[in-house]
Design an enzyme around this catalytic site. Structure first.
Site, PDB file in Angstrom:
ATOM      1  N   CYS A  99       0.843  -1.213   0.000  1.00 55.93           N
ATOM      2  CA  CYS A  99       0.000   0.000   0.000  1.00 55.93           C
ATOM      3  C   CYS A  99       0.870   1.251   0.000  1.00 55.93           C
ATOM      4  O   CYS A  99       1.804   1.374   0.793  1.00 55.93           O
ATOM      5  CB  CYS A  99      -0.900  -0.013   1.232  1.00 55.93           C
ATOM      6  SG  CYS A  99      -1.737   1.552   1.523  1.00 55.93           S
ATOM      7  N   CYS A 132       0.325   3.136   3.624  1.00 60.52           N
ATOM      8  CA  CYS A 132       0.614   2.562   4.946  1.00 60.52           C
ATOM      9  C   CYS A 132       1.911   3.159   5.510  1.00 60.52           C
ATOM     10  O   CYS A 132       2.818   3.534   4.756  1.00 60.52           O
ATOM     11  CB  CYS A 132       0.758   1.039   4.837  1.00 60.52           C
ATOM     12  SG  CYS A 132      -0.813   0.143   5.021  1.00 60.52           S
ATOM     13  N   HIS A 173      -4.551   0.049   7.871  1.00 62.16           N
ATOM     14  CA  HIS A 173      -5.006  -0.116   6.491  1.00 62.16           C
ATOM     15  C   HIS A 173      -6.447  -0.629   6.418  1.00 62.16           C
ATOM     16  O   HIS A 173      -7.161  -0.375   5.443  1.00 62.16           O
ATOM     17  CB  HIS A 173      -4.050  -1.108   5.805  1.00 62.16           C
ATOM     18  CG  HIS A 173      -4.307  -1.317   4.357  1.00 62.16           C
ATOM     19  ND1 HIS A 173      -3.819  -0.473   3.372  1.00 62.16           N
ATOM     20  CD2 HIS A 173      -5.013  -2.284   3.698  1.00 62.16           C
ATOM     21  CE1 HIS A 173      -4.207  -0.914   2.187  1.00 62.16           C
ATOM     22  NE2 HIS A 173      -4.931  -2.008   2.349  1.00 62.16           N
ATOM     23  N   ASN A 202     -13.229  10.235  -1.169  1.00 67.57           N
ATOM     24  CA  ASN A 202     -13.863   9.283  -2.076  1.00 67.57           C
ATOM     25  C   ASN A 202     -13.674   7.927  -1.441  1.00 67.57           C
ATOM     26  O   ASN A 202     -12.536   7.499  -1.252  1.00 67.57           O
ATOM     27  CB  ASN A 202     -13.160   9.229  -3.434  1.00 67.57           C
ATOM     28  CG  ASN A 202     -13.422  10.463  -4.232  1.00 67.57           C
ATOM     29  OD1 ASN A 202     -14.489  11.046  -4.157  1.00 67.57           O
ATOM     30  ND2 ASN A 202     -12.434  10.863  -5.006  1.00 67.57           N
ATOM     31  N   SER A 249      -8.651   5.237  -5.283  1.00 69.20           N
ATOM     32  CA  SER A 249      -7.562   4.497  -5.904  1.00 69.20           C
ATOM     33  C   SER A 249      -6.882   3.569  -4.917  1.00 69.20           C
ATOM     34  O   SER A 249      -5.970   2.839  -5.285  1.00 69.20           O
ATOM     35  CB  SER A 249      -6.545   5.474  -6.496  1.00 69.20           C
ATOM     36  OG  SER A 249      -6.028   6.304  -5.476  1.00 69.20           O
ATOM     37  N   HIS A 303      -6.802   2.128   1.668  1.00 73.49           N
ATOM     38  CA  HIS A 303      -6.334   2.705   2.938  1.00 73.49           C
ATOM     39  C   HIS A 303      -7.224   3.913   3.289  1.00 73.49           C
ATOM     40  O   HIS A 303      -7.519   4.728   2.415  1.00 73.49           O
ATOM     41  CB  HIS A 303      -4.875   3.139   2.783  1.00 73.49           C
ATOM     42  CG  HIS A 303      -4.220   3.401   4.094  1.00 73.49           C
ATOM     43  ND1 HIS A 303      -3.331   2.538   4.680  1.00 73.49           N
ATOM     44  CD2 HIS A 303      -4.363   4.433   4.962  1.00 73.49           C
ATOM     45  CE1 HIS A 303      -2.935   3.032   5.838  1.00 73.49           C
ATOM     46  NE2 HIS A 303      -3.558   4.183   6.032  1.00 73.49           N
ATOM     47  N   HIS A 340      -8.349   7.257   3.727  1.00 72.97           N
ATOM     48  CA  HIS A 340      -7.706   8.527   3.365  1.00 72.97           C
ATOM     49  C   HIS A 340      -8.707   9.439   2.669  1.00 72.97           C
ATOM     50  O   HIS A 340      -9.752   8.994   2.187  1.00 72.97           O
ATOM     51  CB  HIS A 340      -6.530   8.286   2.412  1.00 72.97           C
ATOM     52  CG  HIS A 340      -6.963   7.842   1.042  1.00 72.97           C
ATOM     53  ND1 HIS A 340      -7.365   6.561   0.771  1.00 72.97           N
ATOM     54  CD2 HIS A 340      -7.091   8.517  -0.133  1.00 72.97           C
ATOM     55  CE1 HIS A 340      -7.707   6.466  -0.505  1.00 72.97           C
ATOM     56  NE2 HIS A 340      -7.569   7.641  -1.075  1.00 72.97           N
ATOM     57  N   GLN A 372      -8.747  13.687   0.647  1.00 70.42           N
ATOM     58  CA  GLN A 372      -7.905  14.661  -0.047  1.00 70.42           C
ATOM     59  C   GLN A 372      -8.370  16.076   0.308  1.00 70.42           C
ATOM     60  O   GLN A 372      -9.498  16.267   0.766  1.00 70.42           O
ATOM     61  CB  GLN A 372      -8.034  14.476  -1.564  1.00 70.42           C
ATOM     62  CG  GLN A 372      -7.586  13.123  -2.071  1.00 70.42           C
ATOM     63  CD  GLN A 372      -7.489  13.126  -3.597  1.00 70.42           C
ATOM     64  OE1 GLN A 372      -6.849  13.990  -4.178  1.00 70.42           O
ATOM     65  NE2 GLN A 372      -8.130  12.168  -4.233  1.00 70.42           N
TER      66      GLN A 372
HETATM   67  P1  H2U Z   1      -8.182   8.797  -4.229  1.00 69.52           P
HETATM   68  O1  H2U Z   1      -8.233   7.431  -3.635  1.00 69.52           O
HETATM   69  O2  H2U Z   1      -9.401   9.602  -3.866  1.00 69.52           O
HETATM   70  O3  H2U Z   1      -7.881   8.747  -5.691  1.00 69.52           O
HETATM   71  O4  H2U Z   1      -6.954   9.563  -3.541  1.00 69.52           O
HETATM   72  C1  H2U Z   1      -5.668   9.027  -3.461  1.00 69.52           C
HETATM   73  C2  H2U Z   1      -4.686  10.071  -3.916  1.00 69.52           C
HETATM   74  O5  H2U Z   1      -3.396   9.662  -3.493  1.00 69.52           O
HETATM   75  C3  H2U Z   1      -4.647  10.224  -5.423  1.00 69.52           C
HETATM   76  O6  H2U Z   1      -5.016  11.543  -5.767  1.00 69.52           O
HETATM   77  C4  H2U Z   1      -2.470  10.072  -4.458  1.00 69.52           C
HETATM   78  C5  H2U Z   1      -3.196   9.942  -5.783  1.00 69.52           C
HETATM   79  O7  H2U Z   1      -2.682  10.877  -6.714  1.00 69.52           O
HETATM   80  N1  H2U Z   1      -1.292   9.234  -4.348  1.00 69.52           N
HETATM   81  C6  H2U Z   1      -0.067   9.831  -4.102  1.00 69.52           C
HETATM   82  O8  H2U Z   1       0.012  11.044  -4.001  1.00 69.52           O
HETATM   83  N2  H2U Z   1       1.044   9.050  -3.980  1.00 69.52           N
HETATM   84  C7  H2U Z   1       1.029   7.704  -4.113  1.00 69.52           C
HETATM   85  O9  H2U Z   1       2.052   7.070  -3.982  1.00 69.52           O
HETATM   86  C8  H2U Z   1      -0.220   6.986  -4.391  1.00 69.52           C
HETATM   87  C9  H2U Z   1      -1.453   7.810  -4.492  1.00 69.52           C
HETATM   88 ZN    ZN Z   2      -2.404   1.016   3.683  1.00 73.58          ZN
END
Ligand code: H2U
Ligand code: ZN
Length: 400
Positions: A97, A100, A160, A200, A208, A211, A213, A215
């Site tokens: 992940c 994490c 996680h 989201n 995406s 975990h 999280h 934004q």
């Molecule tokens: P979403 O799950 O809402 O897409 O948000 C995760 C964000 O985390 C996504 O915008 C960022 C992605 O660009 N991200 C990083 O900045 N670094 C990473 O290593 C993985 C994901």
């Molecule tokens: Zn994680």
């Protein structure tokens, strides 16, 4: 009724009594919001018609638009797309992940071994601080402008496997504190006009990563949705002399029909004008514009109401409920005593089960949003479920 048109009822004098009708046979407030009197002639003339029985439009005063409600359509057969059931068995730590603690992210930066919350600049930001100012010229039909911004990723927990619904209230309070601190540091940038704290949740909403999280995106202009609401708040204040959401909070509290959960500082309702089947609107009881105006006890109250609301969502289909949620706060460089009222929207896509979602397509894309289940029925479903998370059912005596 075919061929005859409805007229909107004239404004009704509101009353706080709970009787259905007064001595002159006029609907009282409580009855009015559940039913409306048919004003046109013909077979329904003078009768009180329950909203749940007939297609109708409801007005969303925040977005200044109508939503079509078609309650009779809820039981239509479904042979369309069925999503895979959401997964509920993530490990506490996933070595692959990106979010994490201690792991390397996609661009090679290593996360600290964080033990509570953790925020960092998005490695793939949609907006950048360094974008130079530019604007198109020559045509009013081909308009483009540079947009600067900052994108932050905020990890809610080192675990996680957790979600906001499954976190302790004290851990959620740490998330509230992180949102506030992050927001404050973005608001300190003189060119930033707006910042949206959002999450989201779940693959169905395009997250995406599983975990826990969210934004924060900060922009140098006010985005469409809050700009629309800003206009609605100002117009309501100008025409009614009161805050739109303060007035709405009063109505929903008196009617007690669409409230999903509440505490001393916050109220979560399925709004009268909800578009998504189980959409909720969460707002502060106090007229404040921003998270940073919350007192200490109100920050605890926000953590409490979030945990309870998201637990109810998860318990509805006994699965992690997908959603997009985010806070609408007053634009950053505005006086604190303005029109704006702090609130959050929760837009979950699920309709009938954990695997059948609502699609915004067809008439909704081309005409107006539409829903089948009434907001009152959705609120009642969310009211019926427990505030103890289904995953804890086997674990007796776990205190939250
Ligand atoms: P979403 O799950 O809402 O897409 O948000 C995760 C964000 O985390 C996504 O915008 C960022 C992605 O660009 N991200 C990083 O900045 N670094 C990473 O290593 C993985 C994901
Ligand atoms: Zn994680």
């Amino acid at each position: 009724m075919r061929g005859r048109s409805f007229k909107l009822p004239p404004p009704v004098k509101l009353s706080t009594t709970e009787d259905t009708e007064d001595s002159e046979g006029k609907p009282h407030e409580k009855a009015f919001l559940r039913v409306f009197r048919v004003l046109c002639g013909g077979e329904f003339a003078g009768r009180v018609v329950p909203l749940k029985d007939h297609p109708h439009r409801r007005f969303n005063p925040l977005r200044q638009e109508w939503v079509l409600v078609s309650p009779h359509r809820n039981d239509r057969p479904w042979q369309g797309h069925v999503d895979p059931p959401p997964s509920d068995d993530a490990p506490v730590f996933d070595p692959s992940c990106y979010l994490c603690p201690g792991n390397e992210r996609a661009q090679g930066v290593r996360n600290p071994r964080y033990t509570s919350t953790f925020a960092f600049d998005n490695d793939f930001p949609a907006l950048m601080k360094t974008t130079p100012a530019f604007a198109s010229s020559g045509s009013d039909l081909l308009v483009a402008r540079a947009e600067r911004g900052v994108c932050r990723v905020v990890c809610f927990s080192p675990r996680h496997d957790l979600t906001l619904a499954r976190m302790e209230t004290s851990a959620l309070r740490a998330v509230v504190d992180m949102w506030m601190a992050e927001y404050q540091s973005l608001a300190a940038l003189p060119w930033v006009q707006y910042a949206i704290v959002f999450e989201n949740r779940g693959p169905m909403m395009g997250a995406s990563n599983p975990h826990p999280h969210g934004q924060i995106w900060a922009t140098e202009t006010i985005p469409n949705e809050p700009a629309r609401e800003q206009d609605a708040f100002a117009r309501h204040r100008a025409t009614h002399g009161e805050c739109l959401l303060c007035a709405y909070a009063g109505l929903e509290t008196r009617l007690a029909e669409r409230i999903v959960c509440e505490n001393d500082a916050f109220l979560a309702v399925v709004p009268f004008w909800a578009v998504w089947p189980f959409e909720t609107l969460l707002f502060s009881r106090r007229h404040i514009g921003s998270l940073h105006e919350l007192h200490d006890a109100e920050r605890d109250a926000l953590a409490d109401v979030l945990r309870r609301l998201f637990t109810r969502y998860d318990n509805l289909f006994e699965a992690p409920f997908p959603y997009s949620m985010g806070f609408h706060q007053q634009p950053i460089h505005q006086p604190a005593d303005g029109d704006w009222h702090l609130h959050a929207h929760v837009y979950p896509p699920l309709m009938r089960s954990a695997t059948i979602r609502k699609w915004i397509v067809g008439f909704e894309l081309l005409g107006s949003p539409q829903r089948d289940l009434t907001p009152e029925a959705a609120a009642s479903r969310l009211q019926e479920v427990s505030e103890r998370h289904y995953s804890l059912r086997a674990t007796q005596g776990v205190a939250r």
